[in-house]
Design a protein around this motif. Structure first.
Motif, short mmCIF file in Angstrom:
data_model
loop_
_atom_site.label_atom_id
_atom_site.label_comp_id
_atom_site.label_asym_id
_atom_site.label_seq_id
_atom_site.Cartn_x
_atom_site.Cartn_y
_atom_site.Cartn_z
N ARG A 1 0.83 -1.21 0.00
CA ARG A 1 0.00 0.00 0.00
C ARG A 1 0.86 1.26 0.00
NH1 ARG A 1 -3.01 -2.88 3.69
NH2 ARG A 1 -2.15 -1.69 5.42
N ASP A 2 1.95 1.25 0.79
CA ASP A 2 2.85 2.40 0.82
C ASP A 2 3.57 2.58 -0.50
OD1 ASP A 2 2.09 2.87 3.40
OD2 ASP A 2 3.92 2.06 4.30
N GLY A 3 3.73 1.51 -1.25
CA GLY A 3 4.43 1.57 -2.53
C GLY A 3 3.55 1.99 -3.69
N THR A 4 2.31 2.38 -3.41
CA THR A 4 1.43 2.80 -4.50
C THR A 4 1.58 4.29 -4.83
OG1 THR A 4 -0.40 3.19 -2.98
CG2 THR A 4 -0.31 1.02 -4.06
N VAL A 5 2.60 4.93 -4.26
CA VAL A 5 2.84 6.34 -4.57
C VAL A 5 3.16 6.46 -6.06
CG1 VAL A 5 5.29 6.27 -3.97
CG2 VAL A 5 4.07 8.41 -3.85
N LEU A 6 2.63 7.50 -6.67
CA LEU A 6 2.86 7.76 -8.09
C LEU A 6 3.10 9.25 -8.27
CD1 LEU A 6 2.81 6.86 -11.12
CD2 LEU A 6 0.37 7.40 -11.08
N GLU A 7 4.17 9.59 -8.97
CA GLU A 7 4.44 10.99 -9.30
C GLU A 7 4.31 11.14 -10.81
OE1 GLU A 7 8.29 11.98 -7.74
OE2 GLU A 7 7.58 11.95 -5.67
N VAL A 8 3.57 12.15 -11.22
CA VAL A 8 3.35 12.41 -12.64
C VAL A 8 3.88 13.81 -12.94
CG1 VAL A 8 1.65 12.60 -14.49
CG2 VAL A 8 1.29 10.95 -12.63
N LEU A 9 4.87 13.87 -13.83
CA LEU A 9 5.48 15.13 -14.24
C LEU A 9 5.03 15.41 -15.67
CD1 LEU A 9 7.52 17.41 -13.57
CD2 LEU A 9 9.26 15.97 -14.63
N ARG A 10 4.40 16.56 -15.88
CA ARG A 10 3.90 16.93 -17.22
C ARG A 10 4.61 18.19 -17.70
NH1 ARG A 10 -0.84 15.37 -14.39
NH2 ARG A 10 -1.74 13.49 -15.27
N LEU A 11 4.97 18.19 -18.96
CA LEU A 11 5.68 19.32 -19.57
C LEU A 11 4.85 19.91 -20.70
CD1 LEU A 11 9.24 17.71 -19.86
CD2 LEU A 11 8.32 19.04 -17.96
N TRP A 12 4.55 21.19 -20.59
CA TRP A 12 3.91 21.98 -21.63
C TRP A 12 4.91 23.04 -22.07
CZ3 TRP A 12 1.05 20.35 -17.39
CH2 TRP A 12 -0.16 19.70 -17.66
N PRO A 13 4.69 23.70 -23.18
CA PRO A 13 5.60 24.78 -23.58
C PRO A 13 5.63 25.94 -22.57
CG PRO A 13 4.20 24.15 -25.43
CD PRO A 13 3.69 23.42 -24.23
N ASP A 14 4.51 26.15 -21.86
CA ASP A 14 4.42 27.30 -20.96
C ASP A 14 4.39 26.93 -19.48
OD1 ASP A 14 1.95 26.07 -21.15
OD2 ASP A 14 0.84 27.96 -21.02
N ARG A 15 4.45 25.64 -19.13
CA ARG A 15 4.45 25.27 -17.71
C ARG A 15 4.94 23.84 -17.51
NH1 ARG A 15 -1.94 24.15 -16.46
NH2 ARG A 15 -2.08 22.67 -18.15
N VAL A 16 5.37 23.59 -16.28
CA VAL A 16 5.78 22.27 -15.82
C VAL A 16 4.91 21.98 -14.61
CG1 VAL A 16 7.65 20.92 -14.84
CG2 VAL A 16 8.15 22.58 -16.62
N ALA A 17 4.29 20.81 -14.57
CA ALA A 17 3.41 20.46 -13.46
C ALA A 17 3.82 19.09 -12.89
CB ALA A 17 1.96 20.41 -13.91
N LEU A 18 3.85 19.02 -11.57
CA LEU A 18 4.16 17.77 -10.88
C LEU A 18 2.99 17.45 -9.95
CD1 LEU A 18 6.16 15.50 -10.09
CD2 LEU A 18 7.03 17.05 -8.32
N THR A 19 2.48 16.23 -10.07
CA THR A 19 1.40 15.76 -9.19
C THR A 19 1.88 14.50 -8.50
OG1 THR A 19 -0.23 16.61 -10.75
CG2 THR A 19 -1.02 15.06 -9.10
N ARG A 20 1.75 14.48 -7.19
CA ARG A 20 2.15 13.30 -6.40
C ARG A 20 0.89 12.71 -5.78
NH1 ARG A 20 6.85 11.44 -3.32
NH2 ARG A 20 6.09 10.31 -1.50
N HIS A 21 0.62 11.46 -6.13
CA HIS A 21 -0.52 10.72 -5.58
C HIS A 21 -0.01 9.89 -4.41
CE1 HIS A 21 -2.93 11.77 -9.13
NE2 HIS A 21 -1.81 11.58 -9.80
N ASN A 22 -0.34 10.32 -3.20
CA ASN A 22 0.12 9.64 -1.99
C ASN A 22 -0.81 8.50 -1.62
OD1 ASN A 22 2.41 11.32 -1.32
ND2 ASN A 22 0.91 12.93 -0.90
N PRO A 23 -0.29 7.41 -1.06
CA PRO A 23 -1.14 6.27 -0.72
C PRO A 23 -2.10 6.56 0.44
CG PRO A 23 1.12 5.85 -0.04
CD PRO A 23 1.12 7.13 -0.80
#
Length: 169
Positions: A81-103
Protein backbone atom coordinates in the motif's frame (compact mmCIF):
# COMPACT_ATOMS: atom_id res chain seq x y z
CA UNK A 1 13.61 1.78 -14.55
CA UNK A 2 10.79 2.85 -12.31
CA UNK A 3 10.04 5.89 -14.40
CA UNK A 4 8.80 6.20 -17.95
CA UNK A 5 8.38 9.06 -20.42
CA UNK A 6 5.46 8.97 -22.81
CA UNK A 7 6.01 9.89 -26.43
CA UNK A 8 5.47 13.54 -27.33
CA UNK A 9 2.15 14.21 -29.01
CA UNK A 10 2.67 16.92 -31.59
CA UNK A 11 -0.42 19.09 -31.82
CA UNK A 12 -2.16 16.95 -29.23
CA UNK A 13 -5.85 17.35 -28.46
CA UNK A 14 -6.77 20.41 -26.45
CA UNK A 15 -4.37 21.23 -23.68
CA UNK A 16 -2.52 17.89 -23.65
CA UNK A 17 1.07 17.99 -22.37
CA UNK A 18 3.93 17.60 -24.81
CA UNK A 19 5.56 15.01 -22.58
CA UNK A 20 4.62 13.14 -19.45
CA UNK A 21 6.75 11.16 -17.02
CA UNK A 22 5.41 8.63 -14.52
CA UNK A 23 7.59 7.73 -11.51
CA UNK A 24 6.87 4.87 -9.11
CA UNK A 25 8.79 2.89 -6.45
CA UNK A 26 10.51 -0.32 -7.49
CA UNK A 27 8.75 -3.48 -6.29
CA UNK A 28 11.33 -6.18 -5.53
CA UNK A 29 8.71 -8.69 -4.41
CA UNK A 30 5.80 -9.16 -6.83
CA UNK A 31 2.42 -10.38 -5.55
CA UNK A 32 3.08 -13.93 -6.77
CA UNK A 33 6.37 -13.92 -4.84
CA UNK A 34 4.56 -12.78 -1.70
CA UNK A 35 2.13 -15.70 -1.92
CA UNK A 36 5.03 -18.12 -2.41
CA UNK A 37 6.89 -16.58 0.55
CA UNK A 38 3.85 -16.87 2.86
CA UNK A 39 3.27 -20.45 1.68
CA UNK A 40 6.86 -21.46 2.36
CA UNK A 41 6.75 -19.72 5.76
CA UNK A 42 3.58 -21.65 6.67
CA UNK A 43 5.17 -24.92 5.57
CA UNK A 44 8.35 -24.30 7.56
CA UNK A 45 6.44 -23.24 10.67
CA UNK A 46 4.20 -26.32 10.48
CA UNK A 47 7.15 -28.76 10.49
CA UNK A 48 7.84 -28.36 14.25
CA UNK A 49 4.09 -28.64 14.90
CA UNK A 50 4.11 -32.22 13.57
CA UNK A 51 5.81 -33.31 16.80
CA UNK A 52 2.92 -32.03 18.92
CA UNK A 53 -0.04 -33.07 16.75
CA UNK A 54 -2.67 -34.69 18.96
CA UNK A 55 -1.49 -33.09 22.17
CA UNK A 56 -2.81 -30.02 24.01
CA UNK A 57 0.53 -28.27 23.33
CA UNK A 58 -0.54 -27.84 19.69
CA UNK A 59 -3.47 -25.65 20.75
CA UNK A 60 -1.16 -23.58 22.93
CA UNK A 61 1.34 -22.93 20.12
CA UNK A 62 -1.06 -22.59 17.20
CA UNK A 63 -2.48 -19.14 18.06
CA UNK A 64 1.01 -17.64 18.34
CA UNK A 65 2.10 -19.10 15.01
CA UNK A 66 -1.06 -17.85 13.31
CA UNK A 67 -0.48 -14.37 14.78
CA UNK A 68 3.14 -14.42 13.56
CA UNK A 69 2.17 -15.41 10.01
CA UNK A 70 -0.70 -12.91 10.05
CA UNK A 71 1.75 -10.20 11.15
CA UNK A 72 4.12 -10.99 8.29
CA UNK A 73 1.20 -10.90 5.84
CA UNK A 74 -0.02 -7.57 7.25
CA UNK A 75 3.49 -6.03 7.08
CA UNK A 76 3.97 -7.04 3.44
CA UNK A 77 0.49 -5.76 2.51
CA UNK A 78 1.25 -2.47 4.27
CA UNK A 79 4.47 -2.23 2.23
CA UNK A 80 2.47 -2.74 -0.96
CA UNK A 81 0.00 0.00 0.00
CA UNK A 82 2.85 2.40 0.82
CA UNK A 83 4.43 1.57 -2.53
CA UNK A 84 1.43 2.80 -4.50
CA UNK A 85 2.84 6.34 -4.57
CA UNK A 86 2.86 7.76 -8.09
CA UNK A 87 4.44 10.99 -9.30
CA UNK A 88 3.35 12.41 -12.64
CA UNK A 89 5.48 15.13 -14.24
CA UNK A 90 3.90 16.93 -17.22
CA UNK A 91 5.68 19.32 -19.57
CA UNK A 92 3.91 21.98 -21.63
CA UNK A 93 5.60 24.78 -23.58
CA UNK A 94 4.42 27.30 -20.96
CA UNK A 95 4.45 25.27 -17.71
CA UNK A 96 5.78 22.27 -15.82
CA UNK A 97 3.41 20.46 -13.46
CA UNK A 98 4.16 17.77 -10.88
CA UNK A 99 1.40 15.76 -9.19
CA UNK A 100 2.15 13.30 -6.40
CA UNK A 101 -0.52 10.72 -5.58
CA UNK A 102 0.12 9.64 -1.99
CA UNK A 103 -1.14 6.27 -0.72
CA UNK A 104 -2.50 7.61 2.60
CA UNK A 105 -2.68 11.32 2.15
CA UNK A 106 -3.90 14.12 -0.03
CA UNK A 107 -2.70 14.62 -3.58
CA UNK A 108 0.09 17.20 -3.83
CA UNK A 109 0.49 19.50 -6.81
CA UNK A 110 3.16 21.93 -7.97
CA UNK A 111 3.35 24.09 -11.09
CA UNK A 112 5.86 26.54 -12.56
CA UNK A 113 6.95 28.21 -15.77
CA UNK A 114 9.68 26.09 -17.45
CA UNK A 115 11.80 29.18 -18.03
CA UNK A 116 12.19 29.59 -14.26
CA UNK A 117 12.38 25.91 -13.27
CA UNK A 118 15.70 24.84 -11.84
CA UNK A 119 16.43 21.09 -11.74
CA UNK A 120 18.81 20.41 -8.85
CA UNK A 121 20.69 17.31 -7.81
CA UNK A 122 21.91 17.68 -4.21
CA UNK A 123 24.87 15.36 -3.61
CA UNK A 124 24.88 16.17 0.12
CA UNK A 125 22.39 17.51 2.61
CA UNK A 126 19.23 15.81 1.37
CA UNK A 127 17.24 13.07 3.05
CA UNK A 128 18.57 10.61 0.43
CA UNK A 129 21.76 10.35 -1.61
CA UNK A 130 21.69 12.50 -4.77
CA UNK A 131 18.45 14.21 -3.76
CA UNK A 132 16.59 15.52 -6.83
CA UNK A 133 14.45 18.65 -6.59
CA UNK A 134 12.61 21.06 -8.86
CA UNK A 135 12.65 24.72 -7.87
CA UNK A 136 10.29 27.29 -9.28
CA UNK A 137 7.32 29.48 -8.47
CA UNK A 138 8.74 30.16 -5.00
CA UNK A 139 8.87 26.49 -3.94
CA UNK A 140 11.29 23.61 -4.09
CA UNK A 141 9.75 20.13 -4.40
CA UNK A 142 11.35 16.71 -4.32
CA UNK A 143 11.14 14.38 -7.27
CA UNK A 144 11.62 10.62 -7.13
CA UNK A 145 12.93 10.33 -3.57
CA UNK A 146 12.09 6.61 -3.79
CA UNK A 147 14.36 6.08 -6.82
CA UNK A 148 17.87 4.66 -6.57
CA UNK A 149 20.72 7.24 -6.69
CA UNK A 150 21.73 6.16 -10.22
CA UNK A 151 18.13 6.53 -11.39
CA UNK A 152 17.89 10.02 -9.89
CA UNK A 153 21.11 11.01 -11.69
CA UNK A 154 19.77 9.67 -15.00
CA UNK A 155 16.44 11.42 -14.46
CA UNK A 156 18.26 14.67 -13.62
CA UNK A 157 20.22 14.58 -16.89
CA UNK A 158 17.14 13.60 -18.89
CA UNK A 159 14.89 16.22 -17.29
CA UNK A 160 17.48 19.00 -17.60
CA UNK A 161 17.68 18.37 -21.35
CA UNK A 162 13.91 18.25 -21.80
CA UNK A 163 13.34 21.49 -19.89
CA UNK A 164 16.16 23.16 -21.87
CA UNK A 165 14.34 22.20 -25.08
CA UNK A 166 11.14 23.79 -23.72
CA UNK A 167 13.01 27.05 -23.06
CA UNK A 168 14.49 27.19 -26.57
CA UNK A 169 12.51 29.41 -28.94
Amino acid sequence: MPYEWTEPRPGGPGNAPLEECHLWPFRSLPRRGMVVFIGITCALVSIPLLAVVGSPVLWGLLPFLIIAIGGVWWAIERSYRDGTVLEVLRLWPDRVALTRHNPRGPRQEWEANPYWVDVRLHADGGPVEDYLTLKGNGREVELGAFLAPEERKALHDDLTGRIARLRAP
